[in-house]
Design a protein around this motif. Sequence first.
Motif, PDB file in Angstrom:
ATOM      1  N   LEU A  65      43.809  23.893   5.700  1.00  0.00           N
ATOM      2  CA  LEU A  65      45.155  24.277   5.300  1.00  0.00           C
ATOM      3  C   LEU A  65      45.322  24.314   3.791  1.00  0.00           C
ATOM      4  O   LEU A  65      46.191  25.025   3.273  1.00  0.00           O
ATOM      5  CB  LEU A  65      46.171  23.319   5.926  1.00  0.00           C
ATOM      6  N   ALA A  88      45.278  27.713   2.271  1.00  0.00           N
ATOM      7  CA  ALA A  88      46.314  28.668   2.660  1.00  0.00           C
ATOM      8  C   ALA A  88      47.471  28.653   1.668  1.00  0.00           C
ATOM      9  O   ALA A  88      48.037  27.608   1.361  1.00  0.00           O
ATOM     10  CB  ALA A  88      46.830  28.331   4.063  1.00  0.00           C
ATOM     11  N   ILE A 113      51.314  26.757   2.283  1.00  0.00           N
ATOM     12  CA  ILE A 113      51.239  25.644   3.234  1.00  0.00           C
ATOM     13  C   ILE A 113      50.796  24.391   2.492  1.00  0.00           C
ATOM     14  O   ILE A 113      49.837  24.430   1.723  1.00  0.00           O
ATOM     15  CB  ILE A 113      50.264  25.934   4.389  1.00  0.00           C
ATOM     16  N   ASP A 133      41.491  30.981  10.141  1.00  0.00           N
ATOM     17  CA  ASP A 133      42.568  31.959  10.009  1.00  0.00           C
ATOM     18  C   ASP A 133      43.604  31.793  11.108  1.00  0.00           C
ATOM     19  O   ASP A 133      44.812  31.959  10.877  1.00  0.00           O
ATOM     20  CB  ASP A 133      42.005  33.387  10.045  1.00  0.00           C
ATOM     21  N   ARG A 165      45.882  28.745  10.265  1.00  0.00           N
ATOM     22  CA  ARG A 165      46.874  29.052   9.237  1.00  0.00           C
ATOM     23  C   ARG A 165      47.957  29.982   9.774  1.00  0.00           C
ATOM     24  O   ARG A 165      49.146  29.813   9.471  1.00  0.00           O
ATOM     25  CB  ARG A 165      46.166  29.650   8.017  1.00  0.00           C
ATOM     26  N   ARG A 166      47.540  30.944  10.579  1.00  0.00           N
ATOM     27  CA  ARG A 166      48.526  31.853  11.171  1.00  0.00           C
ATOM     28  C   ARG A 166      49.450  31.104  12.122  1.00  0.00           C
ATOM     29  O   ARG A 166      50.661  31.331  12.150  1.00  0.00           O
ATOM     30  CB  ARG A 166      47.814  32.979  11.936  1.00  0.00           C
TER      31      ARG A 166
END
Length: 216
Positions: free
Chosen positions: A22, A25, A28, A110, A113-114
């Motif tokens: 994280l 990202a 975040i 990914d 994070r999404r």
Amino acid sequence: MTINVLLVDDQSLVRAGFRALLARAEGIAVVGEAATGERAVREAVRLEPDVVLMDIRMPGMDGIEATRRILAALPAVRVVILTTFDTDEHVFEALRAGASGFLTKEVEPDELRRAVAVVAAGDSLLSPGVTRRVVERFAGRPRPSADLGALTAREAEVVRLIATGLSNDEIAAALMISPLTVKTHVTRAITKLGVRDRVQLVILAYEHGLVGHRAS
């Protein structure tokens, strides 16, 4: 706007791994960690994060009870359950407790994070393959917790399609209406049924027979 995340897992290496993922990202921030359910509740109340990534199996208070207590104190917080296996029988109870979805601990960077961004925006993690399978298997005890008769025929159809795992765009295509109209129907259904989000709509759809159960 930064999404603040609380990590909850009884294994320090797991927490470190998620924190590292994280950290890469944009938008975040991991604001805290907890290794037990009891600590998770205290930290959530203290930090008021946007999203809690919650381990489901911990000594003492498990992730289900911690989720229930956090959401009782902070209804706006979004909880995502972390589980080792996508068939974990406790996942359904966590969803019923108010979790906005779940991820396996083998989640790709990914996707993690999404997922955080999705739930922070007020949506839910409804994988048509994983979430639906769990709900179908463990929603076998009907609970008359809502009056589906309050829904219009179109709203009920939208809820049924949500329960099959379709996105708003896919529902719009199937019903030949706009995605914005679908979103309006979803919002109205959530309001009428007094539920938190799409996950809760799925649970009600299975409990009340809008979607049939399949053998697991």
